[in-house]
Design a protein around this motif. Sequence first.
Motif, short mmCIF file in Angstrom:
data_model
loop_
_atom_site.label_atom_id
_atom_site.label_comp_id
_atom_site.label_asym_id
_atom_site.label_seq_id
_atom_site.Cartn_x
_atom_site.Cartn_y
_atom_site.Cartn_z
N ALA A 53 0.84 -1.19 0.00
CA ALA A 53 0.00 0.00 0.00
C ALA A 53 0.88 1.24 0.00
O ALA A 53 2.02 1.22 0.45
CB ALA A 53 -0.90 0.00 1.23
N ARG A 54 0.36 2.32 -0.50
CA ARG A 54 1.09 3.58 -0.52
C ARG A 54 1.28 4.05 0.90
O ARG A 54 0.38 3.96 1.73
CB ARG A 54 0.29 4.61 -1.31
N GLN A 55 2.48 4.59 1.18
CA GLN A 55 2.78 5.05 2.53
C GLN A 55 2.83 6.56 2.56
O GLN A 55 3.13 7.22 1.56
CB GLN A 55 4.13 4.50 2.99
N GLY A 56 2.57 7.12 3.72
CA GLY A 56 2.67 8.57 3.90
C GLY A 56 1.37 9.29 3.64
O GLY A 56 0.36 8.71 3.24
N ARG A 57 1.43 10.58 3.85
CA ARG A 57 0.26 11.41 3.60
C ARG A 57 0.05 11.63 2.11
O ARG A 57 1.00 11.67 1.36
CB ARG A 57 0.47 12.79 4.24
N PRO A 58 -1.19 11.87 1.72
CA PRO A 58 -1.42 12.23 0.32
C PRO A 58 -0.86 13.61 0.05
O PRO A 58 -0.89 14.49 0.92
CB PRO A 58 -2.94 12.20 0.17
N PRO A 59 -0.33 13.85 -1.14
CA PRO A 59 0.24 15.16 -1.45
C PRO A 59 -0.84 16.24 -1.54
O PRO A 59 -2.00 15.95 -1.82
CB PRO A 59 0.91 14.96 -2.81
N GLY A 60 -0.43 17.47 -1.27
CA GLY A 60 -1.33 18.59 -1.43
C GLY A 60 -2.09 18.98 -0.19
O GLY A 60 -2.94 19.86 -0.23
N GLY A 61 -1.82 18.37 0.94
CA GLY A 61 -2.52 18.71 2.16
C GLY A 61 -1.62 19.44 3.13
O GLY A 61 -0.45 19.69 2.86
N GLY A 62 -2.15 19.82 4.23
CA GLY A 62 -1.36 20.47 5.26
C GLY A 62 -1.83 21.88 5.53
O GLY A 62 -2.59 22.48 4.76
N MET A 63 -1.33 22.43 6.63
CA MET A 63 -1.79 23.75 7.06
C MET A 63 -1.16 24.89 6.26
O MET A 63 -1.70 25.98 6.21
CB MET A 63 -1.48 23.95 8.54
N LEU A 64 -0.01 24.66 5.63
CA LEU A 64 0.70 25.74 4.95
C LEU A 64 0.43 25.80 3.44
O LEU A 64 1.04 26.60 2.74
CB LEU A 64 2.20 25.62 5.20
N VAL A 65 -0.47 24.99 2.94
CA VAL A 65 -0.74 24.98 1.50
C VAL A 65 -1.20 26.34 1.01
O VAL A 65 -0.76 26.81 -0.04
CB VAL A 65 -1.81 23.90 1.17
N ALA A 66 -2.01 27.01 1.79
CA ALA A 66 -2.52 28.32 1.37
C ALA A 66 -1.42 29.38 1.30
O ALA A 66 -1.55 30.38 0.60
CB ALA A 66 -3.62 28.78 2.33
N TYR A 67 -0.31 29.15 2.02
CA TYR A 67 0.77 30.12 2.07
C TYR A 67 1.99 29.67 1.27
O TYR A 67 3.05 30.30 1.35
CB TYR A 67 1.20 30.34 3.53
N GLY A 68 1.88 28.62 0.51
CA GLY A 68 3.01 28.05 -0.22
C GLY A 68 3.69 29.03 -1.14
O GLY A 68 4.92 29.15 -1.15
N ALA A 69 2.94 29.77 -1.93
CA ALA A 69 3.53 30.72 -2.88
C ALA A 69 4.28 31.82 -2.12
O ALA A 69 5.39 32.21 -2.52
CB ALA A 69 2.45 31.33 -3.76
N PHE A 70 3.69 32.32 -1.04
CA PHE A 70 4.35 33.36 -0.25
C PHE A 70 5.66 32.85 0.35
O PHE A 70 6.69 33.53 0.32
CB PHE A 70 3.43 33.84 0.88
N LEU A 71 5.64 31.64 0.89
CA LEU A 71 6.84 31.08 1.50
C LEU A 71 7.95 30.86 0.48
O LEU A 71 9.11 31.20 0.73
CB LEU A 71 6.50 29.76 2.20
N ILE A 72 7.62 30.32 -0.67
CA ILE A 72 8.62 30.09 -1.71
C ILE A 72 9.19 31.41 -2.21
O ILE A 72 10.41 31.56 -2.36
CB ILE A 72 8.01 29.28 -2.87
N GLN A 73 8.33 32.39 -2.43
CA GLN A 73 8.78 33.70 -2.90
C GLN A 73 9.70 34.36 -1.88
O GLN A 73 10.74 34.93 -2.22
CB GLN A 73 7.57 34.60 -3.18
N THR A 74 9.38 34.27 -0.60
CA THR A 74 10.19 34.88 0.45
C THR A 74 11.55 34.21 0.56
O THR A 74 12.58 34.88 0.67
CB THR A 74 9.45 34.79 1.81
N VAL A 75 11.60 32.89 0.50
CA VAL A 75 12.86 32.17 0.61
C VAL A 75 13.72 32.40 -0.63
O VAL A 75 14.95 32.51 -0.53
CB VAL A 75 12.61 30.67 0.86
N GLU A 76 13.12 32.48 -1.80
CA GLU A 76 13.89 32.75 -3.01
C GLU A 76 14.47 34.15 -2.99
O GLU A 76 15.58 34.38 -3.46
CB GLU A 76 13.04 32.56 -4.25
#
Length: 92
Positions: A53-76
């Motif tokens: 069976a597939r292990q781990g969480r399904p991709p695309g979930g989590g509390m920071l999904v809504a802030y992903g673009a902001f976080l990537i832009q800030t770190v870059e």
Amino acid sequence: MTQSYSLDLRVRVVAFVDASHSCRAAARHFGVSDSFAIKLLPCQRPSGSPTPARQGRPPGGGMLVAYGAFLIQTVEAEPAITIPELAARLHQ
């Protein structure tokens, strides 16, 4: 995260048990735990395949999904930023 046993080993354990051997005998023969051999059979029978069976969480979930673009832009923009600084910017 743990690794699954190979599909080849799973197929051989199932075939050994199907050849009228016990699950514990299969475990001893292939050098795996008794619980693996015992749990493999009920998992294999409904689907017809001993594929793990597939292990781990399904991709695309989590509390920071809504802030992903902001976080990537800030770190870059500032690669040396620390986690506390990033958290402070996120709270702003």
